[in-house]
Design a protein around this motif. Sequence first.
Motif, short mmCIF file in Angstrom:
data_model
loop_
_atom_site.label_atom_id
_atom_site.label_comp_id
_atom_site.label_asym_id
_atom_site.label_seq_id
_atom_site.Cartn_x
_atom_site.Cartn_y
_atom_site.Cartn_z
N ASP A 272 0.90 -1.23 -0.17
CA ASP A 272 -0.04 0.06 0.02
C ASP A 272 0.87 1.34 0.00
OD1 ASP A 272 -2.43 -1.61 0.15
OD2 ASP A 272 -2.09 -1.53 2.21
N GLN A 274 2.34 4.94 -0.96
CA GLN A 274 1.46 6.05 -1.54
C GLN A 274 2.74 7.13 -1.95
OE1 GLN A 274 -1.52 7.65 1.06
NE2 GLN A 274 -1.75 5.62 1.91
N ASN A 305 -0.43 -2.95 -4.43
CA ASN A 305 -1.56 -1.92 -4.17
C ASN A 305 -0.91 -0.55 -3.81
OD1 ASN A 305 -4.51 -1.12 -4.02
ND2 ASN A 305 -4.36 -1.41 -1.84
N SER A 307 -0.29 3.43 -4.88
CA SER A 307 -0.97 4.53 -5.50
C SER A 307 0.00 5.76 -5.72
CB SER A 307 -2.08 5.23 -4.88
OG SER A 307 -1.50 5.65 -3.51
N LYS A 322 -3.93 4.42 -9.23
CA LYS A 322 -4.44 3.65 -8.04
C LYS A 322 -4.06 2.17 -8.40
CE LYS A 322 -8.09 7.05 -7.26
NZ LYS A 322 -9.53 7.38 -7.24
N LYS A 323 -4.19 1.59 -7.19
CA LYS A 323 -4.03 0.17 -7.27
C LYS A 323 -3.13 -0.39 -8.33
CE LYS A 323 -8.74 -0.58 -5.78
NZ LYS A 323 -10.19 -1.39 -5.68
N ASN A 325 0.33 -2.77 -8.99
CA ASN A 325 1.03 -3.80 -8.66
C ASN A 325 2.21 -4.04 -9.46
OD1 ASN A 325 -0.84 -5.13 -6.36
ND2 ASN A 325 -2.47 -4.36 -7.96
N SER A 352 0.51 -4.04 -13.29
CA SER A 352 -0.94 -3.65 -13.71
C SER A 352 -1.32 -2.54 -12.62
CB SER A 352 -1.69 -4.98 -13.01
OG SER A 352 -1.40 -5.38 -11.55
N GLY A 353 -2.39 -1.87 -13.13
CA GLY A 353 -2.97 -0.75 -12.22
C GLY A 353 -4.18 -0.36 -12.75
N GLU A 354 -5.16 0.47 -12.01
CA GLU A 354 -6.32 0.76 -12.12
C GLU A 354 -6.42 2.46 -12.09
OE1 GLU A 354 -9.18 -1.06 -9.83
OE2 GLU A 354 -8.24 -3.09 -10.29
N ASP A 355 -7.56 2.87 -12.83
CA ASP A 355 -7.83 4.31 -12.70
C ASP A 355 -6.22 5.10 -13.06
OD1 ASP A 355 -10.31 4.18 -12.54
OD2 ASP A 355 -10.07 3.94 -10.31
N ASN A 368 -7.84 0.07 -16.39
CA ASN A 368 -7.02 -0.71 -16.25
C ASN A 368 -5.85 -1.06 -17.08
OD1 ASN A 368 -8.04 -3.21 -17.45
ND2 ASN A 368 -9.97 -2.74 -16.43
#
Length: 882
Positions: A272, A274, A305, A307, A322-323, A325, A352-355, A368
């Motif tokens: 996690d 940031q 995870n 950001s 966000k998210k 990996n 990998s990632g989102e948003d 994604n």
Amino acid sequence: MKKPWVKKLFLVFGILFGLILIANFALNIWLKTQLPDYIKKNTAYKVSYKKLEVDLATGNIFATAIKVESKTTKNTQVLGLQGTVDTLEISRFGIFDAVFNEKISTTDLFLASPNLNITLADAKDKKTGKKKNPVSFENIRISNGKITVFKPTKEKFISVQNLNLIVENLHTTDEIVDNQLPVVFDSYHLRGENFFFQPNKLYQLTIAKVTTKDGQMSVNNFILKPLLSFDDFKKNFPEEKQLFQFIIPQMSFSDIVLKKNKVSLSKAVFIDPQFLVYTNKVAAQKKEKKPFNFELDVKIINFVNASAQILKPDRSHLLQAKKINFNVDNFVFNKETSQETIPVHYKDFKFSGEDILLAANDYIHVKNILINPKKGVFNHISLSNLQTKSDVKVNQIAFNINEWKIQDKKLNFDVKDVLINKISGVYKLSGVGGVKKKTTYSGIHFPIIIRNINVKNSDFTLDKGNQPIAFKQLNAQVNNVEISPKKNNSGLAVKINDYHLSATDFSYKTKFYLMTAGDLNLSKNKALITNFAMKPLVSRAQFIKMIPVENDLYDLKFAQITATGNWDFFSENKSIVANSVIISNANANIFRSKIPADDPKIKPLYSKMLRSIDIPMFIDDFYLKNSYLEYEEDTQKSDGPGKLTFSNFNMHVHNLNSGKIKGKPTEVKIKIDCSFLNASPLSVNWNFNTADQSDRFRIAGRSTGIPARSVNAFIVPYMNVSATGTIQEMLFDFTGNPKGLGGTFKLKHKDLKIAVLDKQTKEKKNLLSAVANVFIKSTSDKFPESVVVEGVERDPTKSFFNMFWKGVEDGLKKTLIGANIAKTEKTVKNTIQTVKEVKKSVKDVKQELKPSTKSDSKSEDQQKEKGFMKGVFKKKEKSDNP
């Protein structure tokens, strides 16, 4: 019986052992009673303790309940100490180094429950100017420690609580060396809380807890935060480009090994994390590159995870994700890799990632993403730009990679395939040009190869300068793409081996036109376009107002366009080589108004126009089949546009070329067959050579059975003249160059007469019509002779057809009027002028003969006689009054 020397040896050893025991006993007594006073008098510290034992033979020291403090806090040349230690154990203490070299060295150091405040010394060696390292330990153990370290300026530097530390085989450097670790060790065990580290005035690092177990280190709540606001950062550090803030709730490291200039780990995991980065608008500065000799070797790096945010100077987002990996296997960073385009080596990675949001010039959002060395997938991409009002969505972009590696310090790309699925929306290019900078690509191995690109099921519009090009149901496949730098390093050149593009609907909008097509199919060797249309977006009146000089307005429809050959529109060496191009069932209207000012630009002939095409072009056969062409022209004096029509139009152009392909013929041969004015067959042969710098040409043709009334659609509104009769045959054969033309003209006609019309009512003016027909040969001889057309000069600001019609006009004049054209024209003009004067005089007389409505209306002006009828009216007055 023992030998005498043996007895003596035992005696010596005995005495020495006894002396050591006595010395050791005496030293311990002295240390217990006198050492604190000695330290107080001869050092910068005050020390007290409850118990102290020293073994001279082994160098071991044991002390309890130690309390230490500096005598003064103002002296920054010595290390400041203040605090307590419950238990101190030192093994193999180097007494000789401590006494004679002022250096503390020991094999083992153990501190139990130390509670120390340490202020670093600012002392330097006067000879070298380098800081000394007066303490050396091989093995260190600290139990339940609380340690705070201050800089010489009294600023807090490092602190830790509940510290439990075991370090074996510790080595420290005597001085700071670039790209070399300050400490190395074989093994360690660490547990502590509330770590604090402030390296400078810009950042502060805190860690809630650190623990180690079985070679693995766990770190909780790692926080690196700036000490200044971003506004203060920009103000106080104007040359710094970035300000960082990192928060990592949990991270772990396995099997840390430190060796001189190398850090090795078997695994590094970040949970996690940031990342926040502020960017400052700072001009790039050239910095001298220092030699790099630091190594980092990690078997596995794993971000879980995560950001990330990168903010622009105005605090808007440049990047947000966000998210995330991220996993890397066999990560290596060293002197060799630092010189390469990608400064690291790895065996494998997965991202990998989102948003994902990127907002550089355009606002790009990806729902994604998944990338590894063999493939990548981007899902649900949106691109927008509020300034240009762009809004594009892509359902998916996916690719597979054959090879992606570093070789000879260059990056090698070989992409197997790329899929772009379902593009929709409008993307507007800003159209702002600039000086193109030369770019070097020294870190990339060229060519970059992409084996296959597929675009599927797309409805997409690309708009540059308010000229959108739109595709519906676009599907495209491109094979074997090679990308390499242009010769002048002004960008990248693209070479495509093969491609196929299809769309069910196509449109392209310009300032004046909307071009559309029903079906579009293009490949490297074939082209098919159906239902092509180019429709004006403005009325003729609007067009006239919008153009500064005269120009043509087109309205075109083509039922079908087909082409076969081999053309290249993408590489640096663009070319068009076609076997045939066929346009079928064209319907074309060309309108020109003579109301705007003449275009003063010199108009080149078609041979020069073709020669000026930059792309090498050669088309064996170009056909225009079963078509209808209409030309309309009006002037300020014309009542509506004049019109010429060509129906059943068929044209064959052989060897259409730009004169730039070696070995290909350059003579262009044009054959035209059509129906002129929907009534008469017309055949034309037209030849010129693009390689001929003098731009010579020949145009010859024949038309038969032209009813004179057929040309009325053009001459009535344009010349206010109508014609009757028949042109039985017209032949012309002209040769020329940019200066003018000449040749022969032959006309066979019957009962040819003209009627001069009133401009307003379009009624026939009988007298003027009669005068004009006096000078026209209404019927040609049975076998009329050809007339010679010569001296026809070209206006270089006019088109080729303007010069051609001048030649036809000269032939008509010589045929219909005779050889002495100049004299006849003068006579006609004088006669017409006389008729005009007669008409004017008659009008004046009629006005004079009208009865007056007032008794005093007779005046000298009313009785004045005018015109050539003056004498007639005078005679009449005499007869009435003898």
